[in-house]
Design an enzyme around this catalytic site. Sequence first.
Site, PDB file in Angstrom:
ATOM      1  N   GLU A   1       2.948 -10.905  13.893  1.00  0.00           N
ATOM      2  CA  GLU A   1       2.166 -11.497  14.907  1.00  0.00           C
ATOM      3  C   GLU A   1       2.286 -12.757  15.111  1.00  0.00           C
ATOM      4  O   GLU A   1       2.555 -13.687  16.137  1.00  0.00           O
ATOM      5  CB  GLU A   1       0.746 -11.110  14.749  1.00  0.00           C
ATOM      6  CG  GLU A   1      -0.515 -11.294  15.629  1.00  0.00           C
ATOM      7  CD  GLU A   1      -1.884 -10.910  15.047  1.00  0.00           C
ATOM      8  OE1 GLU A   1      -1.834 -10.508  13.972  1.00  0.00           O
ATOM      9  OE2 GLU A   1      -2.773 -10.968  15.714  1.00  0.00           O
TER      10      GLU A   1
ATOM     11  N   ARG B   1       0.919  -1.182   0.193  1.00  0.00           N
ATOM     12  CA  ARG B   1      -0.110   0.071   0.040  1.00  0.00           C
ATOM     13  C   ARG B   1       0.775   1.161  -0.058  1.00  0.00           C
ATOM     14  O   ARG B   1       0.524   2.279  -0.491  1.00  0.00           O
ATOM     15  CB  ARG B   1      -1.031   0.179   1.289  1.00  0.00           C
ATOM     16  CG  ARG B   1      -1.799  -0.962   1.312  1.00  0.00           C
ATOM     17  CD  ARG B   1      -2.930  -1.249   2.420  1.00  0.00           C
ATOM     18  NE  ARG B   1      -2.492  -2.261   3.103  1.00  0.00           N
ATOM     19  CZ  ARG B   1      -2.658  -2.593   4.445  1.00  0.00           C
ATOM     20  NH1 ARG B   1      -3.240  -1.641   5.216  1.00  0.00           N
ATOM     21  NH2 ARG B   1      -2.384  -3.857   5.069  1.00  0.00           N
TER      22      ARG B   1
HETATM   23  O1  LIG Z   1       3.631  -1.379  11.821  1.00  0.00           O
HETATM   24  P1  LIG Z   1       3.354  -2.946  11.589  1.00  0.00           P
HETATM   25  O2  LIG Z   1       2.759  -3.688  12.753  1.00  0.00           O
HETATM   26  O3  LIG Z   1       4.649  -3.562  10.762  1.00  0.00           O
HETATM   27  O4  LIG Z   1       2.246  -2.857  10.467  1.00  0.00           O
HETATM   28  C1  LIG Z   1       2.252  -1.885   9.371  1.00  0.00           C
HETATM   29  C2  LIG Z   1       2.164  -2.545   7.939  1.00  0.00           C
HETATM   30  O5  LIG Z   1       1.386  -3.335   7.734  1.00  0.00           O
HETATM   31  C3  LIG Z   1       0.579  -3.314   6.348  1.00  0.00           C
HETATM   32  O6  LIG Z   1       1.471  -3.829   5.590  1.00  0.00           O
HETATM   33  P2  LIG Z   1       1.254  -5.642   4.973  1.00  0.00           P
HETATM   34  O7  LIG Z   1       2.439  -5.940   4.556  1.00  0.00           O
HETATM   35  O8  LIG Z   1       0.559  -6.314   6.082  1.00  0.00           O
HETATM   36  O9  LIG Z   1      -0.075  -5.327   3.982  1.00  0.00           O
HETATM   37  P3  LIG Z   1       0.119  -4.735   2.439  1.00  0.00           P
HETATM   38  O10 LIG Z   1       1.014  -5.667   1.602  1.00  0.00           O
HETATM   39  O11 LIG Z   1      -1.287  -4.725   2.113  1.00  0.00           O
HETATM   40  O12 LIG Z   1       0.932  -3.521   2.397  1.00  0.00           O
HETATM   41  C4  LIG Z   1       0.932  -1.880   6.358  1.00  0.00           C
HETATM   42  O13 LIG Z   1       0.686  -1.527   4.938  1.00  0.00           O
HETATM   43  C5  LIG Z   1       2.019  -1.356   6.852  1.00  0.00           C
HETATM   44  O14 LIG Z   1       3.036  -1.667   6.082  1.00  0.00           O
HETATM   45  N1  LIG Z   2      -5.090  -2.723  11.759  1.00  0.00           N
HETATM   46  C1  LIG Z   2      -4.466  -2.747  10.717  1.00  0.00           C
HETATM   47  N2  LIG Z   2      -5.393  -2.130   9.667  1.00  0.00           N
HETATM   48  C2  LIG Z   2      -4.547  -2.393   8.266  1.00  0.00           C
HETATM   49  N3  LIG Z   2      -3.400  -2.664   8.137  1.00  0.00           N
HETATM   50  C3  LIG Z   2      -2.834  -2.835   9.112  1.00  0.00           C
HETATM   51  N4  LIG Z   2      -1.514  -3.419   9.484  1.00  0.00           N
HETATM   52  C4  LIG Z   2      -1.226  -3.654  10.562  1.00  0.00           C
HETATM   53  N5  LIG Z   2      -2.286  -3.402  11.161  1.00  0.00           N
HETATM   54  C5  LIG Z   2      -3.222  -3.125  10.503  1.00  0.00           C
END
Ligand SMILES: O=P(O)(O)OC[C@H]1O[C@H](OP(=O)(O)OP(=O)(O)O)[C@H](O)[C@@H]1O
Ligand SMILES: Nc1ncnc2[nH]cnc12
Length: 177
Positions: free
Chosen positions: A102, A65
Site C-alpha cells: 500500500e 504468520r
Molecule cells: O495479499 P497481500 O496484500 O500481499 O497481503 C497478505 C500478506 O499480508 C500479511 O503479511 P505481513 O507481512 O503484512 O504480516 P506478518 O509478518 O505478520 O505475516 C499476511 O500474513 C500475508 O502474508
Molecule cells: N486485512 C488484513 N488483515 C490481516 N492481515 C492482512 N494482510 C494484508 N491485509 C490484511
Amino acid sequence: MDEKEVAELVAGHVVDVPDFPHAGILFKDVTPLFADGQAFRQVVDAVIEHHGRSSFDVVAGVEARGFLLAGAIAYATGAGVLAVRKAGKLPREVLAASYALEYGEATLEVHRDALEPGQRVLVVDDLLATGGTAEAALSLVEQAGGMVTGFSVLIELAFLNGRDRLAPRDVHALLTV
Ligand SMILES: O=P(O)(O)OC[C@H]1O[C@H](OP(=O)(O)OP(=O)(O)O)[C@H](O)[C@@H]1O
Ligand SMILES: Nc1ncnc2[nH]cnc12
C-alpha cells in the site's frame, strides 16, 4: 469436518480489528485460531486433506504468520519446511522477489539452494489480500527449481481480487470473506 464447518471454525476464531495497522484497514487477527489447539489441529488437517498428504515434499510458509501453518503441516506429513523470509534475514546466497505494498515495496527471499530441482512444494499463508505476497512467494519457489503443487490460505479477502493475480494457479482458502 466439511468445508462449511471449517469455514465456520475459522470465522469463529478471527477477530476483526478496525484501523490496524492503518486507518481504513479492517485487520483479520487470526491469533485466537492459532492459540486454540483443537481448532489449529482442525485447520491443519483440513489443508492436508484438501491437497492430499502425499502431494508435496516441502511446505513453504511465508514470514511470519505463514510459518506457523507451514511448520505444523510439514511435521504432520513428514515434509520439509521452507521459510520464505523477509529481506535480509538469510545468511547465504538468495533469490529475491519484490512486490508493491500500500505504501512502498516489500521483498521476500529464499536461499538459492533451498530446493532440489522438481521438488513438490505446498505454499501456505494465513491470508490472501492483494496477492502481492503470494505472487512473490510462488515465484521464488519456482525460481528455486520447485514445482508448486498447491497454495492454501486460512482467509481470502475476496474484494481485493488477489486470486486473479495468482491465476491460473489454484487458490485454496478455508474462509473467503
Ligand atoms: O495479499 P497481500 O496484500 O500481499 O497481503 C497478505 C500478506 O499480508 C500479511 O503479511 P505481513 O507481512 O503484512 O504480516 P506478518 O509478518 O505478520 O505475516 C499476511 O500474513 C500475508 O502474508
Ligand atoms: N486485512 C488484513 N488483515 C490481516 N492481515 C492482512 N494482510 C494484508 N491485509 C490484511
